[in-house]
Scaffold this motif. Structure first.
Motif, PDB file in Angstrom:
ATOM      1  N   THR A 113     -17.332  29.318  33.642  1.00 32.16           N
ATOM      2  CA  THR A 113     -17.350  27.775  33.797  1.00 32.16           C
ATOM      3  C   THR A 113     -18.696  27.384  33.469  1.00 32.16           C
ATOM      4  OG1 THR A 113     -15.430  27.986  35.178  1.00 32.16           O
ATOM      5  CG2 THR A 113     -16.539  25.771  35.066  1.00 32.16           C
ATOM      6  N   THR A 114     -19.604  27.964  34.413  1.00 32.70           N
ATOM      7  CA  THR A 114     -21.115  27.421  34.459  1.00 32.70           C
ATOM      8  C   THR A 114     -21.488  27.553  32.974  1.00 32.70           C
ATOM      9  OG1 THR A 114     -21.402  27.801  36.599  1.00 32.70           O
ATOM     10  CG2 THR A 114     -23.227  27.441  35.574  1.00 32.70           C
ATOM     11  N   ALA A 115     -21.430  28.806  32.332  1.00 34.80           N
ATOM     12  CA  ALA A 115     -21.640  29.042  31.093  1.00 34.80           C
ATOM     13  C   ALA A 115     -21.243  28.087  30.133  1.00 34.80           C
ATOM     14  CB  ALA A 115     -21.378  30.621  30.655  1.00 34.80           C
ATOM     15  N   GLU A 116     -20.082  27.605  30.098  1.00 33.18           N
ATOM     16  CA  GLU A 116     -19.474  26.595  29.099  1.00 33.18           C
ATOM     17  C   GLU A 116     -20.234  25.225  29.236  1.00 33.18           C
ATOM     18  OE1 GLU A 116     -17.092  25.083  25.912  1.00 33.18           O
ATOM     19  OE2 GLU A 116     -17.931  27.362  26.625  1.00 33.18           O
ATOM     20  N   LEU A 117     -20.289  24.895  30.682  1.00 30.70           N
ATOM     21  CA  LEU A 117     -21.252  23.755  30.633  1.00 30.70           C
ATOM     22  C   LEU A 117     -22.710  23.836  30.350  1.00 30.70           C
ATOM     23  CD1 LEU A 117     -20.489  23.001  34.498  1.00 30.70           C
ATOM     24  CD2 LEU A 117     -19.499  21.617  32.428  1.00 30.70           C
ATOM     25  N   VAL A 118     -23.257  24.993  30.250  1.00 30.74           N
ATOM     26  CA  VAL A 118     -24.493  24.986  29.630  1.00 30.74           C
ATOM     27  C   VAL A 118     -24.739  24.897  28.197  1.00 30.74           C
ATOM     28  CG1 VAL A 118     -26.639  26.611  29.507  1.00 30.74           C
ATOM     29  CG2 VAL A 118     -25.644  26.180  31.889  1.00 30.74           C
ATOM     30  N   ARG A 119     -23.603  25.541  27.876  1.00 32.69           N
ATOM     31  CA  ARG A 119     -23.311  25.617  26.210  1.00 32.69           C
ATOM     32  C   ARG A 119     -23.197  24.477  25.513  1.00 32.69           C
ATOM     33  NH1 ARG A 119     -20.325  25.549  22.387  1.00 32.69           N
ATOM     34  NH2 ARG A 119     -18.417  25.077  23.562  1.00 32.69           N
TER      35      ARG A 119
END
Length: 72
Positions: free
Chosen positions: A51-57
């Motif tokens: 989830t965090t990775a998607e926010l960053v992307r």
């Protein structure tokens, strides 16, 4: 660790723009982000999850850059 390749991040201004975009995202306080201009990478080095990775992307994309998850 989750790594993104950001091929079109080519200068210090790019790094500053991405860093600014990431400051606008509500990331958990334990997440650490490392930006490596020489390697064209943004790394989530601690506390990362999908989830965090998607926010960053998405934040990197909103700043005008293309972030691709690096599986290696």
């Amino acid at each position: 660790m989750i790594k993104f390749t950001v091929a079109n991040m080519t200068c210090g201004a790019c790094v500053a723009r991405i860093r600014g975009a990431l400051k606008q995202v509500s990331l958990p306080p334990e997440v650490e982000v490392d930006i490596d201009l020489a390697q064209h990478q943004v790394r989530l080095t601690k506390g990362a999850n999908p989830t965090t990775a998607e926010l960053v992307r998405e934040a990197i994309g909103a700043a005008g850059y293309t972030a691709v998850v690096n599986d290696s």
